[in-house]
Motif scaffolding. Sequence first.
Motif, mmCIF file in Angstrom:
data_model
loop_
_atom_site.group_PDB
_atom_site.id
_atom_site.type_symbol
_atom_site.label_atom_id
_atom_site.label_comp_id
_atom_site.label_asym_id
_atom_site.label_seq_id
_atom_site.Cartn_x
_atom_site.Cartn_y
_atom_site.Cartn_z
ATOM 1 N N PHE A 38 -11.620 1.983 33.926
ATOM 2 C CA PHE A 38 -13.070 2.120 33.773
ATOM 3 C C PHE A 38 -13.386 2.897 32.487
ATOM 4 O O PHE A 38 -14.273 2.512 31.715
ATOM 5 C CB PHE A 38 -13.660 2.821 34.997
ATOM 6 N N ILE A 39 -12.638 3.969 32.248
ATOM 7 C CA ILE A 39 -12.878 4.768 31.029
ATOM 8 C C ILE A 39 -12.633 3.897 29.787
ATOM 9 O O ILE A 39 -13.411 3.924 28.827
ATOM 10 C CB ILE A 39 -11.991 6.038 31.016
ATOM 11 N N ASP A 40 -11.576 3.092 29.837
ATOM 12 C CA ASP A 40 -11.296 2.199 28.701
ATOM 13 C C ASP A 40 -12.457 1.214 28.491
ATOM 14 O O ASP A 40 -12.853 0.929 27.355
ATOM 15 C CB ASP A 40 -9.994 1.424 28.929
ATOM 16 N N ALA A 41 -13.001 0.696 29.606
ATOM 17 C CA ALA A 41 -14.130 -0.247 29.507
ATOM 18 C C ALA A 41 -15.351 0.454 28.915
ATOM 19 O O ALA A 41 -16.087 -0.135 28.101
ATOM 20 C CB ALA A 41 -14.453 -0.825 30.883
ATOM 21 N N LEU A 42 -15.562 1.714 29.296
ATOM 22 C CA LEU A 42 -16.669 2.485 28.708
ATOM 23 C C LEU A 42 -16.486 2.607 27.195
ATOM 24 O O LEU A 42 -17.423 2.420 26.425
ATOM 25 C CB LEU A 42 -16.692 3.903 29.285
ATOM 26 N N GLY A 43 -15.251 2.921 26.801
ATOM 27 C CA GLY A 43 -14.933 3.071 25.375
ATOM 28 C C GLY A 43 -15.241 1.786 24.615
ATOM 29 O O GLY A 43 -15.832 1.816 23.518
ATOM 30 N N GLU A 44 -14.868 0.645 25.205
ATOM 31 C CA GLU A 44 -15.147 -0.662 24.574
ATOM 32 C C GLU A 44 -16.652 -0.877 24.434
ATOM 33 O O GLU A 44 -17.142 -1.298 23.386
ATOM 34 C CB GLU A 44 -14.555 -1.801 25.433
#
Length: 225
Positions: A38-44
Amino acid sequence: MTTMTQDELKTLVGRAALDYVPQGAIVGVGTGSTVDKFIDALGEALKSDPGRISGAVSSSVRSTERLTALGIKVQPSESVTSLGVYIDGADEIDHAGFMIKGGGAALTREKIVADLAEKFVCIADESKLVLVLGKFPLPVEVIPMAAAQVIRGFEKLGGQAKVREGVTTDNGNVIVDVSGLNIESPARFEADINQWPGVVTVGVFARNKASVCLLGTPEGVKTLA
Ligand code: 5RP
């Protein structure tokens, strides 16, 4: 049927959780390998829309480090009075949204941040869905001097309990893992165990159960509400 690895299922629900985050919000962020997605998706999302969120309240040092590395501002939980949404994983979730959490030893801060949120969105791969909680060894955060006493208490309930080796929580306590329990009434169980001297937090999330669960399956994301 398409086969997907557990890691791919976690990526799927990590991305799907973005739909539950209001534009410009401060988002509550849990802990674990699914939350990492989820954090990676936020970063994207922030790459194309820098105003997508205005910050995060994090439940662990681990998540704080990952959020910060992506340039996401992490605020202390004391700085907010409420959060629209909290996103976190689970070790087990039942059909009513009751959960066992704490596999990553972050349960106390997770419960604190979850309690600030209007909505708890649980993200998990389908292996986490159960009929009755208790197959996954229940994590309990305990003040070290009470560990042996708490272990004896769980043995009286028919469980087998032991201190998790090599783990100190972000709050300086130990985790006792309890197997052999069948938790038929999660709310009563949570309230009872929380009364035991030395117990900081029991890993049953009933008072702070999931409002929605996004379950990763090979057929796509299933929403349990
Ligand atoms: C950490 C937790 C996690 O949410 C839980 O252990 C699930 O982790 P993962 O997404 O890695 O399976 O409660 O304390």
